[in-house]
Design an enzyme around this catalytic site. Structure first.
Site, PDB file in Angstrom:
ATOM      1  CG  ASP A 238       5.795   4.484  16.975  1.00 30.82           C
ATOM      2  OD1 ASP A 238       6.204   4.070  15.882  1.00 30.82           O
ATOM      3  OD2 ASP A 238       5.609   5.683  17.223  1.00 30.82           O
TER       4      ASP A 238
ATOM      5  CG  HIS B 161       5.704   8.288  14.542  1.00 30.14           C
ATOM      6  ND1 HIS B 161       5.638   6.920  14.678  1.00 30.14           N
ATOM      7  CD2 HIS B 161       5.491   8.549  13.229  1.00 30.14           C
ATOM      8  CE1 HIS B 161       5.394   6.378  13.500  1.00 30.14           C
ATOM      9  NE2 HIS B 161       5.305   7.334  12.596  1.00 30.14           N
TER      10      HIS B 161
HETATM   11  P1  NAD Z   1      -1.462   9.065   0.451  1.00 27.99           P
HETATM   12  O1  NAD Z   1      -0.701   9.882  -0.513  1.00 27.99           O
HETATM   13  O2  NAD Z   1      -1.886   7.704   0.033  1.00 27.99           O
HETATM   14  O3  NAD Z   1      -2.768   9.839   0.906  1.00 27.99           O
HETATM   15  C1  NAD Z   1      -2.744  11.174   1.304  1.00 27.99           C
HETATM   16  C2  NAD Z   1      -4.058  11.810   0.911  1.00 27.99           C
HETATM   17  O4  NAD Z   1      -4.027  13.165   1.359  1.00 27.99           O
HETATM   18  C3  NAD Z   1      -4.278  11.853  -0.615  1.00 27.99           C
HETATM   19  O5  NAD Z   1      -5.546  11.317  -0.934  1.00 27.99           O
HETATM   20  C4  NAD Z   1      -4.189  13.333  -0.959  1.00 27.99           C
HETATM   21  O6  NAD Z   1      -5.038  13.701  -2.022  1.00 27.99           O
HETATM   22  C5  NAD Z   1      -4.639  13.954   0.352  1.00 27.99           C
HETATM   23  N1  NAD Z   1      -4.227  15.339   0.514  1.00 27.99           N
HETATM   24  C6  NAD Z   1      -3.059  15.933   0.155  1.00 27.99           C
HETATM   25  N2  NAD Z   1      -3.098  17.235   0.467  1.00 27.99           N
HETATM   26  C7  NAD Z   1      -4.288  17.471   1.043  1.00 27.99           C
HETATM   27  C8  NAD Z   1      -4.919  18.619   1.574  1.00 27.99           C
HETATM   28  N3  NAD Z   1      -4.332  19.824   1.564  1.00 27.99           N
HETATM   29  N4  NAD Z   1      -6.168  18.488   2.060  1.00 27.99           N
HETATM   30  C9  NAD Z   1      -6.790  17.294   2.055  1.00 27.99           C
HETATM   31  N5  NAD Z   1      -6.252  16.168   1.569  1.00 27.99           N
HETATM   32  C10 NAD Z   1      -5.006  16.256   1.074  1.00 27.99           C
HETATM   33  O7  NAD Z   1      -0.594   8.988   1.813  1.00 27.99           O
HETATM   34  P2  NAD Z   1      -0.818   7.995   3.060  1.00 27.99           P
HETATM   35  O8  NAD Z   1      -0.044   6.768   2.855  1.00 27.99           O
HETATM   36  O9  NAD Z   1      -2.274   7.906   3.343  1.00 27.99           O
HETATM   37  O10 NAD Z   1      -0.067   8.839   4.211  1.00 27.99           O
HETATM   38  C11 NAD Z   1      -0.575  10.079   4.641  1.00 27.99           C
HETATM   39  C12 NAD Z   1       0.350  10.677   5.694  1.00 27.99           C
HETATM   40  O11 NAD Z   1       0.363   9.868   6.877  1.00 27.99           O
HETATM   41  C13 NAD Z   1       1.817  10.783   5.250  1.00 27.99           C
HETATM   42  O12 NAD Z   1       2.355  12.007   5.675  1.00 27.99           O
HETATM   43  C14 NAD Z   1       2.486   9.631   5.986  1.00 27.99           C
HETATM   44  O13 NAD Z   1       3.853   9.823   6.187  1.00 27.99           O
HETATM   45  C15 NAD Z   1       1.717   9.653   7.277  1.00 27.99           C
HETATM   46  N6  NAD Z   1       1.809   8.431   8.099  1.00 27.99           N
HETATM   47  C16 NAD Z   1       1.859   8.577   9.449  1.00 27.99           C
HETATM   48  C17 NAD Z   1       1.944   7.478  10.263  1.00 27.99           C
HETATM   49  C18 NAD Z   1       1.973   7.641  11.768  1.00 27.99           C
HETATM   50  O14 NAD Z   1       2.333   6.685  12.465  1.00 27.99           O
HETATM   51  N7  NAD Z   1       1.578   8.772  12.309  1.00 27.99           N
HETATM   52  C19 NAD Z   1       1.985   6.189   9.704  1.00 27.99           C
HETATM   53  C20 NAD Z   1       1.912   6.072   8.324  1.00 27.99           C
HETATM   54  C21 NAD Z   1       1.837   7.201   7.530  1.00 27.99           C
HETATM   55  C1  LMR Z   2       5.462   4.523   9.814  1.00 25.52           C
HETATM   56  O1  LMR Z   2       6.032   4.487  10.907  1.00 25.52           O
HETATM   57  O2  LMR Z   2       5.195   3.504   9.166  1.00 25.52           O
HETATM   58  C2  LMR Z   2       5.017   5.861   9.264  1.00 25.52           C
HETATM   59  O3  LMR Z   2       5.495   6.911  10.050  1.00 25.52           O
HETATM   60  C3  LMR Z   2       5.320   6.038   7.827  1.00 25.52           C
HETATM   61  C4  LMR Z   2       6.779   6.212   7.542  1.00 25.52           C
HETATM   62  O4  LMR Z   2       7.133   7.160   6.835  1.00 25.52           O
HETATM   63  O5  LMR Z   2       7.573   5.383   8.001  1.00 25.52           O
END
Ligand code: NAD
Ligand code: LMR
Length: 349
Positions: free
Chosen positions: A160, A186
């Protein structure tokens, strides 16, 4: 530091390392000379290939990988100083972050249990969404095991601040980078960019619609990426950048650097022995409709030190622009529903 005055390489574990965020984040961690061992864990076996790929990079971090079939969380976590958690499902078009809670809360509870057991002193960075609700899940499970430390458990909201900085620069290219504070949470209207932290008195000179556009873009930037990826997931590269940026801020605190050791993060406000927490809670009461209830969680700029959060910078909420004050009030209305969802989940977990 070790005996020669060199920073000792930390063991860092990434859970969800084979994913969209996990891979580029692990790449950045492998490039960090302060990382001594990089432990990659994922339920997907493809993590072995990610580990092999990264292991060819000419930096000291030793790479190891684990899945539930090979060593599991026990091996991945034992001895870890830092645990970064981008595990779980991302949004698809049309979904809200809340829609992820059902699946991701269970994953987070399972991971928090393992962290409590195998790396109870680790500093944990929670990336899995919805952060406003998954962080309370971590907190409650760690508490249940008697290992919760509010100075060392962070919901990563750096994306953010990164977005607010980027979008404000598009209209004010002369601004200094990296100073914008984004508080609250967030998700949508809980994301409150305090543009006055860099604009100061200029805030009133910039047309209000331009300020509102930067705020809206920051609050809903995630949706824009999801739409552009068209079913291919959510922000991964900018998120990996942001998580690494925040991790480096925390490390700078540990290593007692006098610069670059301040960053915004979503934290539990229970521990009033942390400098600034009681002042922050007092200030937040003034923004709430029901002033008898304290805010339990909030994203706020923190000063990091050797043992995690040294101080929360409550003073950033003291002199707000009226527009920002309005946004904090809206956030204080929305946020409790989000963190109560996480607290409610753990009551029956
Ligand atoms: P993705 O699906 O590409 O990757 C997630 C990974 O987690 C996969 O490799 C999957 O196998 C693994 N996984 C699932 N369950 C698991 C478990 N129990 N133990 C270990 N590994 C496990 O998803 P992504 O794009 O990398 O996003 C991951 C998370 O981050 C999502 O929840 C997304 O919304 C979040 N996210 C948060 C922010 C933020 O600002 N905080 C920003 C973007 C994404
Ligand atoms: C973001 O802000 O990009 C992440 O929290 C992923 C989402 O679900 O928007």
């Amino acid at each position: 530091m070790d005996t020669e005055g060199q920073f000792k390489g930390a063991k860092v574990t990434v859970i969800g390392a084979a994913g969209g965020i996990g891979q580029p984040l692990s790449l950045m961690l492998k490039a960090n000379f302060k990382v001594g061992k990089l432990s990659l864990y994922d339920v997907s076996g493809t993590v072995s290939g990610v580990a092999m790929d990264l292991s060819h990079i000419d930096t000291p971090a030793h790479i190891e990988w684990f899945t539930p079939k090979n060593g599991g969380l026990k091996k991945a976590l034992t001895g870890s100083e830092y645990v970064l958690v981008p595990a779980g499902v991302p949004r698809k078009p049309g979904m809200s972050r809340n829609d992820l809670f059902k699946i991701n809360a269970g994953i987070c509870a399972e991971l928090a249990t393992a962290i409590a057991e195998f790396s109870p002193n680790a500093t944990t960075l929670v990336i899995s969404n919805p952060v406003n609700s998954t962080v309370p899940v971590f907190v409650e499970i760690l508490k249940r095991h008697g290992v919760f430390n509010a100075r060392k458990l962070f919901g990563v909201t750096t994306l953010d601040s990164v977005r607010a900085d980027t979008f404000l620069h598009r209209i004010k290219p002369e601004m200094k980078w990296g100073l914008i504070r984004v508080v609250g949470g967030h998700s949508g209207d809980t994301i409150v960019p305090l543009l006055s932290t860099v604009l100061g008195t200029e805030m009133n000179k910039v047309p209000r619609e331009k300020i509102q556009a930067v705020v809206h873009h920051t609050q809903y930037g995630g949706d824009e990426v999801i739409k552009a990826k068209n079913g291919g997931g959510s922000s991964t590269l900018s998120m990996a950048y942001a998580a690494n940026k925040f991790f480096c801020t925390v490390l700078n605190g540990r290593d007692q650097f006098s610069k670059d050791h301040v960053g915004c993060t979503y934290v539990c406000l229970e521990d009033e022995s942390i400098n600034g927490v009681s002042e922050l809670k007092g200030l937040l009461r003034t923004f709430k409709k029901d002033q008898n209830l304290d805010m339990k969680y909030f994203a706020i700029p923190c000063v990091f030190g050797q043992h995690g959060i040294e101080r929360v910078m409550y003073e950033c909420l003291e002199k707000l622009h009226p527009y920002e004050k309005e946004m904090v009030e809206i956030c204080c209305d929305s946020l409790p529903g989000n963190y109560e969802k996480g607290l409610e989940f753990t009551r029956t977990y």
